[in-house]
Motif scaffolding. Structure first.
Motif, PDB file in Angstrom:
ATOM      1  N   TRP A   1       3.986  -4.756   9.453  1.00 12.71           N
ATOM      2  CA  TRP A   1       3.395  -3.412   8.941  1.00 12.71           C
ATOM      3  C   TRP A   1       2.062  -3.826   8.477  1.00 12.71           C
ATOM      4  N   LEU A   2       1.904  -4.756   7.858  1.00 16.01           N
ATOM      5  CA  LEU A   2       0.632  -5.504   7.475  1.00 16.01           C
ATOM      6  C   LEU A   2      -0.345  -5.779   8.451  1.00 16.01           C
ATOM      7  N   GLY A   3       0.119  -6.257   9.721  1.00 18.96           N
ATOM      8  CA  GLY A   3      -0.657  -6.602  10.729  1.00 18.96           C
ATOM      9  C   GLY A   3      -1.309  -4.976  11.472  1.00 18.96           C
TER      10      GLY A   3
ATOM     11  N   CYS B   1      -6.444  -9.056   6.870  1.00 18.54           N
ATOM     12  CA  CYS B   1      -6.300  -9.408   8.416  1.00 18.54           C
ATOM     13  C   CYS B   1      -5.639 -10.619   8.755  1.00 18.54           C
ATOM     14  N   GLN B   2      -4.688 -10.319   9.926  1.00 26.39           N
ATOM     15  CA  GLN B   2      -4.078 -11.745  10.512  1.00 26.39           C
ATOM     16  C   GLN B   2      -5.337 -12.408  10.959  1.00 26.39           C
ATOM     17  N   VAL B   3      -5.339 -13.730  10.684  1.00 27.51           N
ATOM     18  CA  VAL B   3      -6.349 -14.663  11.179  1.00 27.51           C
ATOM     19  C   VAL B   3      -6.030 -15.433  12.316  1.00 27.51           C
TER      20      VAL B   3
ATOM     21  N   ALA C   1       1.698  -1.136  -2.347  1.00 29.01           N
ATOM     22  CA  ALA C   1       2.132   0.251  -2.752  1.00 29.01           C
ATOM     23  C   ALA C   1       1.941   1.326  -1.667  1.00 29.01           C
ATOM     24  N   ALA C   2       1.292   1.041  -0.615  1.00 25.54           N
ATOM     25  CA  ALA C   2       1.283   1.914   0.392  1.00 25.54           C
ATOM     26  C   ALA C   2       2.656   1.685   1.366  1.00 25.54           C
ATOM     27  N   ALA C   3       2.708   0.273   1.754  1.00 27.47           N
ATOM     28  CA  ALA C   3       3.952  -0.047   2.331  1.00 27.47           C
ATOM     29  C   ALA C   3       5.142   0.459   1.938  1.00 27.47           C
TER      30      ALA C   3
ATOM     31  N   PHE D   1      -2.044 -14.133   6.270  1.00 27.00           N
ATOM     32  CA  PHE D   1      -3.222 -13.118   5.861  1.00 27.00           C
ATOM     33  C   PHE D   1      -4.252 -13.621   5.139  1.00 27.00           C
ATOM     34  N   GLU D   2      -5.554 -13.202   5.419  1.00 30.54           N
ATOM     35  CA  GLU D   2      -6.708 -13.630   4.399  1.00 30.54           C
ATOM     36  C   GLU D   2      -7.395 -12.229   4.119  1.00 30.54           C
TER      37      GLU D   2
END
Length: 212
Positions: free
Chosen positions: A168-170, A179-181, A102-104, A189-190
């Motif tokens: 973007w999520l990173g 988080c990118q693991v 939603a933020a993205a 992502f986890e």
């Protein structure tokens, strides 16, 4: 000059003109090629992409279907899709990604699911393909976990696409506990609930570095 000679001369001139145009086009392509290669180098991450892994030949024999979390080739799923790849994810993880999405969206970025929950059978098939691709189980393990250790099989991992969405999520995922693991998997992502306060923990180089 005879009519035949004039006709031959005209054809020769036309042929020469055609060759000149073709040569100019070839020079243009060659001049542009380094730029194209350079752009590709910087925009395409190294290593296999999970969607390619699970789509290629994974379902060729008909044993693997959407019920196993397989996603149709050329597709990426909505976070609200009802198929097992999405519905099989851990509820807290899915809620966090939906909140992040939603933020993205406010930034004009669309988070999509390239891979989510997978059955043990699909995971094993991906691992077998990776061994064939990389030539050894040791190298394949850098990209694909076993069914017994895969966070996709347990529903605790999600692969986000397209690339700009994963990027973007990173950059922003910690605020949502995401988080990118793995350093070599910028799409994976986890959920790390403490990340909103403490930030994401240090990434593993690849799955082989993780003790399970």
């Amino acid at each position: 000059m005879t009519t035949a000679q004039a006709s031959g001369s005209g054809r020769s001139a036309a042929l020469i003109a055609t060759l000149v145009v073709a040569a100019a086009a070839l020079v243009f392509v060659l001049l542009q090629a380094p730029n194209a290669i350079s752009a590709s180098t910087f925009t395409t991450p190294i290593g296999p992409v999970s969607t390619v892994q699970e789509r290629g030949e994974a379902a060729a024999d008909g044993r693997i279907t959407a019920a196993d979390g397989q996603i149709e080739a050329g597709s990426a799923l909505s976070l609200y899709d009802g198929s097992p790849a999405v519905a099989g994810l851990d509820g807290a993880l899915l809620d966090a990604v939906r909140t992040a999405a939603a933020a993205a969206a406010e930034d004009g970025v669309d988070l999509r699911v390239n891979s989510g929950w997978r059955s043990p059978e699909l995971q094993q098939l991906l691992l077998d393909e990776a061994v064939g691709t990389y030539g050894s189980a040791q190298e394949a393990a850098r990209w694909v976990a076993t069914p017994e250790t895969s966070e996709h099989v347990s529903g605790d991992a999600i692969d986000i696409g397209p690339w700009q969405s994963a990027e973007w999520l990173g950059r922003n995922g910690a605020a949502f506990g995401l988080c990118q693991v793995y350093e070599n998997e910028p799409w994976h992502f986890e959920l790390r609930p403490d990340a909103a306060v403490d930030g994401c923990p240090r990434m593993y180089r690849d799955p082989t570095e993780r003790v399970r």
